[in-house]
Every structure is written in C-alpha cells, then in structure tokens.
Write an enzyme that holds these catalytic residues in place. Structure first.
Site, PDB file in Angstrom:
ATOM      1  N   VAL A 158      11.074  -2.121  -4.311  1.00  0.00           N
ATOM      2  CA  VAL A 158      10.110  -3.200  -4.558  1.00  0.00           C
ATOM      3  C   VAL A 158       8.797  -2.741  -5.197  1.00  0.00           C
ATOM      4  CG1 VAL A 158      11.122  -4.639  -2.737  1.00  0.00           C
ATOM      5  CG2 VAL A 158       9.104  -3.299  -2.196  1.00  0.00           C
ATOM      6  N   CYS A 159       8.854  -1.803  -6.125  1.00  0.00           N
ATOM      7  CA  CYS A 159       7.654  -1.361  -6.842  1.00  0.00           C
ATOM      8  C   CYS A 159       6.564  -0.885  -5.892  1.00  0.00           C
ATOM      9  CB  CYS A 159       7.083  -2.482  -7.716  1.00  0.00           C
ATOM     10  SG  CYS A 159       7.881  -2.614  -9.282  1.00  0.00           S
TER      11      CYS A 159
END
Ligand SMILES: *Cc1c(COP(=O)(O)O)cnc(C)c1O
Length: 826
Positions: free
Chosen positions: A392-393
């Site tokens: 998720v970055c």
C-alpha cells in the site's frame, strides 16, 4: 470532541447516488472516494451550459474561467479553514505533484537541503530523499528526541542548509494519526542562528474523512499536500497549500512555463521576467486544469449537500471503523485462535478520533499460519469485496508493522514478479497487509458483509474436520475401471477448446497434445499474452482444426457489428519460409515468463481478434522446438498435500492422509519437460467423480452445478459403464496412469484461480465453482482441482519409425501406481 454518530441518511441515497456499487462492497476509500451521481450530473450541466475557455486570454469565455478559478481557490482555502492572508493555494495534479513542487524549490536553494521523514510516510513523500543532501527516516522516538533538542543531522552536514521535515497527519496504511503539534514544536525548538526547518505535512489521508483546520493555533506546517479525489471522488486534482512565510524557498526555482512568466526574450540574450504577483501564479506552469477546477467547486457543494460537514463524516466513519475493528477482532477459529492480526490501534471511545477509519490486518488459519494475500485477493475479487492488499505505498510503515528487514523486502520484490507462485508469504511471514478503509458513503452493511465474507472463507469451524466426510477412506479393494470421456485441445491460449471427435486418434507430444496452446493473443500495448482471467469474453472465440483445408478456423460466438466477419482462417502450416514475410518476432509475457513468439502481420487476422474482443491485440504463434525464450519448461510439481508431512494438518475434508511419492520434487526439478503456452504442464486431466462431488457441494450450498468445461482440461476421465465409481479426488494419489498403450506420469495437482468461474458458453463471470472449491479444496492457501501430467516416453519411441503415441475417446485408463496409502480412520 465530536460524538460518534452513524449517518443513516447515506443508506437512503446510496443506491441512487452510487449505482456503480450494485452488489459490491467498496472498502478502499483510502485509495479513492467514489464520486456521486449528483456531482457528475451537476458537472455535466455546468459544462454544457457555460462556455469556459482557456484562461490565458481576454475573451469572455476565458474571463469566465479565470474568475471561476479565483472563486474555487478561495472556496477551497475556506474548506480547509485556511486564511488567504496566511496561505496560498496552488493547484497541482495530485498530492505527489505537490511534494515534487516543494522538493523542486528546496533543491534549488543555493545550499540544497537535508530531509527527514517519519517512517509512516507515503512512498511519494519518501522519494524526496533522492534530491536531498542527506536524509533520515525517523520513528516516533526519533522525532521525539529531535523535539527534545537532539538534531538528527550533524552540524557538519547541516552547514547552512535548510531542513525539510515531512510527515503524515494520518497513516494511509493503518489510520494512525500523528500530532499536528510536531511542526509547531520543531519551529519553537529553533534558535535564531540555526538554519531553517520547514515542515511538509501530508494530509491526503486525513483530509478524506476529517476536517482539516489550518486556523487551529497548533497548526504550523509550512507546506500541506492533499488530493481532492480522495475527499470528493472527483476531480482528479491535488492541492498544495503554502504558508506565506515559507514562500521564499521557491525564489530559486529555475524552471518557468507558460503561465508562470511575464516576458521571455529568446535568441542571443535570453532573459525572462517571472510573474511576481502571487505564489500560485509563479508555480502553476502551463494551462491550469480549469475544467477540473470548475468541478472542484461543484464537488464542495454536492459533498456538503449529501454528507453535511466533514465533522459529521468523521463521526460516521469512526462509528463504522469501531464496528469493523471489533468485528474483525472477535473472529475466532473453533479452537479459540484469532482469525485476524490487526495492525491498527484498537479504537477506544476516548481516543477514537486519534485513529482514522483505516484498518489493516492479516489473516491466520487455526494453526497460526498466515493466509497469503493472493489467496485473500482471489476470494475478495470473486465476492466483489474491494479492499487493498500489499505494501500500500507505505514502505516504512509496512516494514515496521511486519518487522521486515531490507533484505527480505528485496527478496520479496524479486519473487513478486513470478506468476502462479504464492509470493506473499515467505517463511511464514506476511509481506503485505489487507487494508479496509471507510468513507463518507460507507454503510453498516459494508461492514457486516466484510465480516460475513471473513466468516465464510477464513474462520475454521472444526466441525468440518475430515473425519466425517473423507470419501477416500473407503476405497481399498479392486480398483474400478476407468476410460477417457473427452479429449480437448486449446489451440489458442485462453480461448475456447476444440473437442476431439470420438474415433479420432490424437497425437501426444512431449509438450502436450498436438495443437494444444500453440497460439496466443498478445496485447498491442503491454505485450502481455491475453488471458480469460482478465478478458472472459475470450471464451467466445471458438477454434476449429480443419485439416482438410489446412487451416485453423476461429469463430466468434459473441455479437459482432454488421459487416464484421464472424470467422477467420489461419494457415496451419508453419513453413518457415512464411515466417520471413508474414511474421515478426515479438517478445511477450506468458504467466510472468518472457517468451519470444512469432507475431502475425496480417491485418485481416489481427483485426478479427481485435474487433471481436474489443481489445487491441495480435495473434502470435509459439511453435514446438524453439530454444531460449522460444521454449518453455513445465513448472508443475507434486504439491505438499500429495506428500506426507502436511496431511494431518489438512484443514478441509477432501484431502486424504497421503504419504509422499518418494522422488517427486527432486526428480522433477532436475528434468522438467517442455511445454508450449499452457500455464504449467503439458497435459491437464480431471476426473468426473471429482466434478460430480464438487457439484454436489455447490448444490448443497444453494448454487447451480458447473460444467466440466470450466476446468479447461485436456483429458476428462470417467468411470467405465457398469463399474463402481472411484471416490472423488482419488487422482490426488495417482503417480502414473496408462491410457490405452501409453504411460503418463502425474506431475501434481493443479492450482486454481477464479478463472474457473468463467462460463465457457457465455463468457460471463460467476462465483462458482471457485467459491466452493475455496471451501473444500484449499490447502496452505492454494486451491486445487485436477492433475497435471505428461507422457512418459520409453526408449521404443525414440526410434524414428515407431508409432507416435496417441489417445482417443474411450481408451481404457488404468492407474498403474498409487501412492501407498495407509488410511487412518479419524
Ligand atoms: C494517496 C496518498 C498519497 C498520494 O496521493 P496521490 O494522489 O497519488 O499523489 C500520499 N500520501 C497519502 C497519505 C495518501 O493517502
């Protein structure tokens, strides 16, 4: 403090405002918020009634745009409670572009800058370190000691350099919030003589469901970035807020563009005069996205009409996230072990507003083994549950939550590009998370549906232990006779099969059945081989092998436009002289593997496939006998459940206690056979008792039976007439079978994904049989059905004039060798 209050009005308008949701559950508001029908209708109305021109001129339409932009800028400042005297608002493409603009300013400072960022930062913020003279990543303790006077940079490094400190107001990974007062404390800790410290606050996640309040006395950040699509769903536009006292860092920015410059002299004496009025004029290079800015103004109004204030949204989403948290937290396996490991903080009622409505977790089975993200994702997609999985970055946040070391993250990356492998779990350690995030338009039903989904697939109810239903326990005795029911080849990968007519003997080659998976369709843009998993309409492409005419005829069974051909003929002969003129060597990716195939140049052929599917693609051939990237090797291998050790730990009824074939893994790895474009192995076989058993389970749970065709097997084996049927899944224990006169070696069970849900007649996606397979045939995170095999050549066939091995419908099948099984009554 706000009170928790569920906004039930959302339920009343949800179907109407968000028709795209239909029967799906959207829990990825940290990814983006959905946009309402009201917003789109009003925008359409505005765009078709008002004439907006490019803002850079004096015409009336241009003036119209300019004044609209000014108006929206002010409304947005107000939306974030920012005083226009103190802050300027710069339109950017997204939050990331806001970060880049700040970095562009900082790196142009004569001395450059040093960069500190908090570990929970988004990837888009972390990237700023590459422009800095030096950078550090700080956890909470690190930030605290800085606030206490311990500068993370040495005076030598620091020199006269400015410091940029970046952190996130709310983690987009787990919803944790970080004190807004950090910026202020840092500012206060500065002495007159020390170089400047500036703070960049990322509010992209916080602002989606909370009131951002720049008028708060504690608010001291110099730069604030966010993305409007995360608040309103539309437009795709970002905002950079700059405290006027920090404007000077942009004074050294070098680039100028149309829009940010007043006069430019080219030629021998290049010179230019920058716009000097306001910061935003100096930073907004090029034509502003003025249609988007118009939309942003409308978005503010419709958002307010639908949801009231941001505080109301905040209390609505906090209410739901508390429900979801407690629901996930209380899920237990029958043995009392928890189902979810939750990384987000437990929301307690007093501190609820210290956490955003983002819950990240991983799933464990009853033995404590992690469920792979790929496995979760397949089921979530099937059930139309939209959540985000993976890293998720949030590189720092994930590493800290999962305790991943840098070497592990690198290994995971290099493994991640392998297809078919469950790369999400190494050494029983998760490599990412599952994230559920709530937004203004979430409802109680979204929460309860996610919880019901978790119960359906991941909570182990030990009352279904193998003891009651293991059907294989009864088999010993004379094995019943089997025969070949159908033979099918799939000349074009992922398209429909060609059923070999009864009475026709079909050649078996080392790579598989003759003509199986020799062609594929390659996407013109990405070079990837097309798959039914993504494009289910491929099931409607029906190939026919017409040997009399020497062609592969492909018909499209779907609807076609008038005048469009309904079939195309492709020469079967692969005479190499044809290749020079009619083919071009192309590299493509099949199942994560780089291959080199021969792409057809014929517009007629390629247009047929492109027009039928509505996907820009070309046909490519991958003939047998290639080398290097022109050849592929079988990847099938005996699965763990077909070996000894994991048998007792089976979680589901259909996997018998089976000792290991002694040599399976080691031997196969040393001599993998060649394959063409099939996913894993030369031949895929299924047995009708297993299909029947699966269909009974599907019917029992209220579904409708599926056809054998969904499994896309090459050979279907059935019980001979008058014989007692073998138990379902007995093929799990076979090691070699003979079909007619020829011996085949079994290579291991076939791992399945939701592609089996494509109805092969209509090209439509359904939930079965994967949904039931996932409940009855799932082991260690993988779902199995059917068996890989290959023909085992013996010396006799090496002689040139020896007959080629063949199979035909009706051939007698004998199980030559079974894994010796000692069944235990359980
Ligand atoms: C989404 C997000 C970003 C990046 O936003 P873009 O629109 O992709 O630029 C940055 N930080 C956080 C906290 C986010 O949630």
């Amino acid at each position: 403090m706000a009170r928790l209050r569920y906004n039930s009005a959302v339920e009343a308008f949800r179907d109407q405002e968000y028709p795209m949701l239909q029967d799906s559950v959207y829990l990825d508001h940290a990814g983006t918020t959905l946009c309402s029908k009201s917003l789109m209708d009003s925008f359409a109305q505005e765009m078709t009634s008002v004439l907006y021109g490019n803002p850079h001129s004096g015409s009336l339409p241009s003036q119209q745009s300019t004044s609209k932009i000014d108006e929206v800028r002010i409304r947005l400042l107000k939306f974030f409670k920012a005083d226009p005297e103190q802050y300027d608002l710069v339109f950017v493409a997204n939050a990331t572009a806001g970060v880049k603009l700040v970095v562009e300013g900082m790196r142009s400072l004569p001395e450059g800058f040093v960069f500190a960022h908090h570990q929970a930062c988004h990837t888009s913020v972390v990237g700023a370190r590459e422009e800095a003279h030096q950078s550090v990543c700080l956890d909470n303790t690190g930030v605290q000691s800085w606030l206490d006077g311990d500068n993370p940079f040495k005076p030598m490094t620091l020199g006269d350099r400015a410091t940029l400190f970046a952190y996130t107001a709310q983690s987009h990974m787990d919803g944790r919030r970080y004190p807004l007062s950090w910026a202020k404390k840092l500012k206060n800790s500065q002495t007159q003589s020390s170089p400047r410290i500036l703070t960049l606050l990322d509010v992209a996640s916080l602002s989606a469901t909370s009131q951002l309040d720049l008028s708060h006395p504690d608010f001291a950040a110099d730069f604030v970035v966010l993305s409007l699509y995360k608040i309103f769903g539309f437009p795709d536009l970002g905002v950079l807020l700059v405290r006027r006292s920090a404007e000077s860092i942009f004074n050294h920015r070098k680039y100028f563009g149309g829009g940010t410059v007043d006069v430019v002299v080219c030629g021998d004496e290049p010179w230019h005069a920058l716009k000097s009025l306001s910061l935003h004029e100096r930073l907004e290079d090029g034509t502003l996205p003025f249609h988007n800015i118009v939309a942003a103004g409308i978005a503010i109004s419709t958002h307010q009409q639908l949801f009231g204030s941001m505080d109301q949204i905040s209390s609505h989403t906090a209410y739901l996230s508390r429900e979801l948290f407690h629901g996930l937290y209380s899920l237990q396996h029958a043995n009392g072990n928890p189902v979810c490991h939750i990384y987000s903080d437990m929301p307690d009622d007093t501190a609820l507003f210290d956490t955003g409505p983002v819950i990240s977790f991983n799933i464990q089975d009853s033995r404590g083994l992690w469920i792979g993200l790929a496995e979760f994702e397949k089921l979530a997609i099937l059930k139309k549950m939209h959540l985000r999985t993976g890293g998720v970055c949030s590189p720092g946040g994930i590493a800290s939550a999962l305790d991943l070391q840098p070497w592990e993250m690198k290994r995971n990356l290099s493994a991640g590009i392998r297809c078919g492998e469950d790369s999400n779990r190494f050494a029983n350690k998760p490599t990412g998370i599952i994230r559920a995030s709530l937004g203004a338009m979430s409802t109680k039903s979204d929460v309860s549906q996610l919880l019901a989904f978790m119960k359906e697939f991941f909570v182990e109810d030990l009352s279904t232990t193998p003891s009651q239903t293991n059907p294989t326990v009864k088999i010993l005795g004379a094995p019943s006779k089997l025969r070949v029911k159908t033979i099918t080849v799939y000349p074009i990968k992922s398209c429909s099969g060609y059923v070999i007519p009864p009475g026709v003997r079909w050649e078996v080659r080392p790579e598989g059945l003759a003509w199986d998976r020799e062609w594929c369709l390659v996407h013109r843009g990405s070079g990837l081989a097309l798959s039914q998993k993504r494009y289910p309409q491929m099931a409607l492409l029906q190939p026919l092998l017409l040997f009399d005419e020497d062609v592969l005829r492909v018909k499209y069974r779907g609807s076609v436009l008038r005048g469009q051909p309904t079939y195309v003929d492709i020469p079967l002969s692969n005479d190499p002289s044809l290749f020079d003129t009619n083919f071009r060597q192309t590299s493509s990716r099949v199942c994560g593997e780089n291959i080199s195939a021969q792409a057809y140049l014929s517009e007629q052929i390629n247009d047929f496939f492109t027009d039928s599917l509505g996907i820009p693609c070309v046909l490519a051939r991958f003939p047998a006998g290639g080398r290097g990237a022109g050849s592929r090797l079988s990847k099938a291998r005996m699965q763990k459940h077909q070996q000894t050790e994991s048998a007792q730990s089976c979680q589901h009824p259909s996997f018998p206690d089976v000792p290991s074939p002694p040599d399976s893994d080691s031997e196969q790895q040393s001599q993998p056979g060649k394959i063409l474009l099939s996913n894993e192995s030369p031949i895929l076989m299924i047995c009708t008792p297993s299909v029947e058993s699966l269909n009974q389970s599907i019917i029992k749970s209220g579904g409708s039976a599926v056809e054998e065709a969904v499994f896309r097997a090459n050979i279907v084996i059935e019980t001979s007439p008058g014989q007692q049927s073998r138990p379902a899944y007995s093929e799990d224990m076979w090691r070699t079978v003979s079909i007619g006169d020829y011996i085949f070696k079994l290579l291991g069970a076939c791992q399945r994904c939701h592609m089996v849900c494509v109805d092969q007649n209509t090209g439509e996606r359904r939930q079965e049989p994967f949904s039931t397979l996932a409940k009855t045939r799932r082991l260690n995170g993988k779902v199995y059905f059917g068996t890989h095999m290959r023909h085992e050549p013996t010396e006799q066939y090496d002689e040139l004039d020896a007959p080629r091995p063949t199979v035909q419908v009706g051939d007698v099948v004998a199980v030559e060798e079974e894994v010796p099984v000692t069944y235990r009554e359980r």
